[in-house]
Design a protein around this motif. Structure first.
Motif, mmCIF file in Angstrom:
data_model
loop_
_atom_site.group_PDB
_atom_site.id
_atom_site.type_symbol
_atom_site.label_atom_id
_atom_site.label_comp_id
_atom_site.label_asym_id
_atom_site.label_seq_id
_atom_site.Cartn_x
_atom_site.Cartn_y
_atom_site.Cartn_z
ATOM 1 N N UNK A 30 34.663 -14.437 8.109
ATOM 2 C CA UNK A 30 34.103 -13.162 7.636
ATOM 3 C C UNK A 30 32.949 -12.792 8.564
ATOM 4 N N UNK A 31 32.388 -11.584 8.323
ATOM 5 C CA UNK A 31 31.275 -11.133 9.168
ATOM 6 C C UNK A 31 30.002 -11.927 8.915
ATOM 7 N N UNK A 32 29.712 -12.132 7.613
ATOM 8 C CA UNK A 32 28.510 -12.896 7.302
ATOM 9 C C UNK A 32 28.711 -13.753 6.051
ATOM 10 N N UNK A 33 28.235 -14.978 6.153
ATOM 11 C CA UNK A 33 28.283 -15.903 5.021
ATOM 12 C C UNK A 33 26.868 -16.153 4.504
ATOM 13 N N UNK A 34 26.783 -16.562 3.247
ATOM 14 C CA UNK A 34 25.482 -17.032 2.752
ATOM 15 C C UNK A 34 25.134 -18.357 3.432
ATOM 16 N N UNK A 209 29.460 -23.375 19.311
ATOM 17 C CA UNK A 209 28.893 -23.559 20.651
ATOM 18 C C UNK A 209 27.367 -23.514 20.594
ATOM 19 N N UNK A 210 26.832 -22.678 19.727
ATOM 20 C CA UNK A 210 25.364 -22.582 19.634
ATOM 21 C C UNK A 210 24.961 -22.016 18.279
ATOM 22 N N UNK A 211 23.752 -22.387 17.870
ATOM 23 C CA UNK A 211 23.165 -21.787 16.670
ATOM 24 C C UNK A 211 22.279 -20.647 17.137
ATOM 25 N N UNK A 212 22.493 -19.466 16.557
ATOM 26 C CA UNK A 212 21.707 -18.307 17.010
ATOM 27 C C UNK A 212 20.517 -18.086 16.084
ATOM 28 N N UNK A 213 19.372 -17.723 16.701
ATOM 29 C CA UNK A 213 18.161 -17.431 15.918
ATOM 30 C C UNK A 213 17.701 -16.009 16.201
ATOM 31 N N UNK A 224 30.685 -19.206 18.162
ATOM 32 C CA UNK A 224 31.807 -20.148 18.128
ATOM 33 C C UNK A 224 32.859 -19.728 19.150
ATOM 34 N N UNK A 225 33.856 -20.561 19.308
ATOM 35 C CA UNK A 225 34.957 -20.234 20.219
ATOM 36 C C UNK A 225 35.704 -18.988 19.734
ATOM 37 N N UNK A 226 35.539 -18.635 18.441
ATOM 38 C CA UNK A 226 36.197 -17.437 17.917
ATOM 39 C C UNK A 226 35.222 -16.273 17.825
ATOM 40 N N UNK A 227 34.049 -16.405 18.446
ATOM 41 C CA UNK A 227 33.061 -15.326 18.414
ATOM 42 C C UNK A 227 31.887 -15.658 17.504
ATOM 43 N N UNK A 228 30.982 -14.676 17.354
ATOM 44 C CA UNK A 228 29.790 -14.889 16.529
ATOM 45 C C UNK A 228 30.142 -14.765 15.043
#
Ligand code: FAD
Ligand code: PYC
Length: 417
Positions: A30-34, A209-213, A224-228
């Motif tokens: 999904x676009x955004x998770x809790x 791949x990375x945690x975004x802040x 992620x490999x499937x996108x943000x």
């Protein structure tokens, strides 16, 4: 809408044999998770389950770079016990042991938890003193553990060689009767199915791949490999690879990653009634319900991310097993494998908050986190949901490596490091 696992017939490309295998329908992000949990091992899937069940948080994704349960959860030797030395650990592992008790019923999935007793062998004066100290400390904490003479140990486990001529004679043993084994991959599948039924998304084959802040420093999601994929909170539970994932958020972890190897023998009729561990001779053994002897080593001597490990160790382990149990001299090995464990300086786990807002971590279980699965998952879910640690995981902070308030469980790890 709950999604349930289906079963598929899988054909082995080499042998042509077919077998039933649980097939998991991957969720689309999904676009955004809790909450996003990085790592679909028992700990990550369990945390998602308890977030949904106990905290009503169901907008959750568990993301794995491979298939669910394909990390250490599906690679370990399944020993479950709670005979650790310090009060903090006794509470944590005993909490897990209590949860193991009703887990098959709770998940409606047979995790085959079997209290068959775990016996730790003492081969020298140091072992005797150390295990007796554990027995006394455990009893003070209400954790069952008792001391056996060599003859009592043999009566409990008849294949044991207690000859005084052995290279490392058995001088006694500590026995925890509430301890035992469970079916490792069933734990991952059980938690996964129960979490998915409550609305949790499980996204496989999707490396983080990375945690975004964001500009305020708080986490905003993961690349992620499937996108943000966006998230209000992120919990990293990626055993063996925690330092790499956490580094992308700017957090340096006090961890080293080592291969840990194990093997199974050809299957035989029931011959081995319990679990036996010997840290001095460097091996541990039990018999699975399929009949295979399940045997494990100490960690490899060098850090690595290889999920196979190095050669000499397995030879050493098999030699150790034959020395303690000569009846297995002519058994054949069926297969061997390795997993990557991340180890802290005090051999205790880290479950809790991090210096980054809304970023949580569960790691450092080293060679011993399978037994902790329900307890780690339960307390991690509490920490993520409330933003504060559960009293049971409160001492297991990242901060203790700064303050020096360590929980040194090197001896209770009972696996050579
Ligand atoms: P895992 O099951 O390893 O799950 C972590 C997941 O994170 C993996 O599926 C991995 O693919 C995923 N991941 C990693 N990086 C990323 C990324 N960048 N993006 C997305 N996903 C990622 N413990 C015991 O208590 N008793 C035992 O007898 C025992 N024996 C062991 C024997 C062996 C050979 C090994 C290797 C371990 C053993 N352990 C044992 C330790 C135990 O297996 C682990 O501590 C425990 O399973 C950890 O569970 P987990 O869910 O944290 O990790
Ligand atoms: O923690 O009991 C344990 C264990 C056994 C083998 C690997 N870890």
């Amino acid at each position: 809408m709950p999604r349930y696992s289906a079963f598929a017939v899988v054909k082995n490309a080499l042998t042509g044999h077919t077998r039933w295998r649980e097939q998991w329908p991957d969720a689309q992000p999904k676009k955004e998770y809790d909450v996003i949990i990085v790592g679909a091992g028992g700990h990550g899937l369990g945390a998602a389950y308890y977030l949904a069940k106990e905290h009503g948080i169901t907008n959750v994704a568990v993301i794995d770079k491979g298939w669910l349960g394909g990390g250490n959860t599906g690679r370990n030797t399944t020993i479950i016990r709670s005979n650790y030395l310090y009060d903090e650990s006794a509470k944590l592992y005993d909490h897990a042991l209590d949860l193991w008790d009703g887990l098959s019923q709770e998940l409606n999935y047979n995790v085959m938890f079997s209290r068959r007793g775990v016996m730790m062998l003492a081969h020298n004066v140091h072992d005797v003193q150390s295990f007796q100290r554990h027995v006394h400390s455990n009893r003070l904490n209400g954790v069952d553990n008792r001391w056996l003479s060599a003859e009592e140990a043999k009566a409990f486990c008849p294949p044991l060689n207690i000859s005084p001529d052995a290279r490392y004679p058995v001088m006694g043993a500590a026995l925890q009767m509430r301890a035992g084994t469970a079916r490792h991959d069933a734990v991952a599948w059980g938690y996964a199915r129960a979490a998915a039924a409550r609305g949790v998304d499980i996204i496989q084959n999707c490396p983080v791949i990375a945690i975004r802040r964001g500009p305020d420093g708080a986490v905003t999601g993961v690349d992620t490999a499937k996108g943000f994929i966006g998230a209000k909170k992120v919990a990293v539970s990626a055993a063996g690879h925690t330092s790499v994932v956490m580094e992308s958020a700017g957090v340096r972890m006090p961890l080293e990653s080592f291969p840990l190897q194990a093997l199974v023998s050809e299957p035989v009729k029931p011959v081995f009634p319990c679990v036996v561990m010997s840290n001095t001779v460097h091996a541990y053994i039990s018999q699975s319900d399929k009949g295979e002897l399940v045997i494990g080593s100490g960690t490899d001597q060098y850090t690595s991310y290889s999920q196979r490990g190095g050669l000499p160790l397995i030879e050493h382990t098999v030699a150790a097993i034959c020395e303690i149990f000569p009846i297995f001299n002519r058994m054949r090995m069926l297969r061997k494998w390795g997993g990557i464990v991340d180890v802290t300086p005090d051999r205790s786990a880290i479950i809790g908050k991090t210096p980054v807002k809304n970023l949580f971590v569960n790691c450092g279980w080293g060679t011993g986190g399978f037994k902790a699965t329900p307890g780690a998952a339960h307390t991690l879910a509490h920490t993520v949901a409330t933003g504060e640690p559960h009293p049971i995981n409160a001492p297991f902070t990242l901060d203790r490596f700064r303050t020096g308030r360590l929980i040194d469980e090197a001896a209770a790890a009972a696996v050579a490091h």
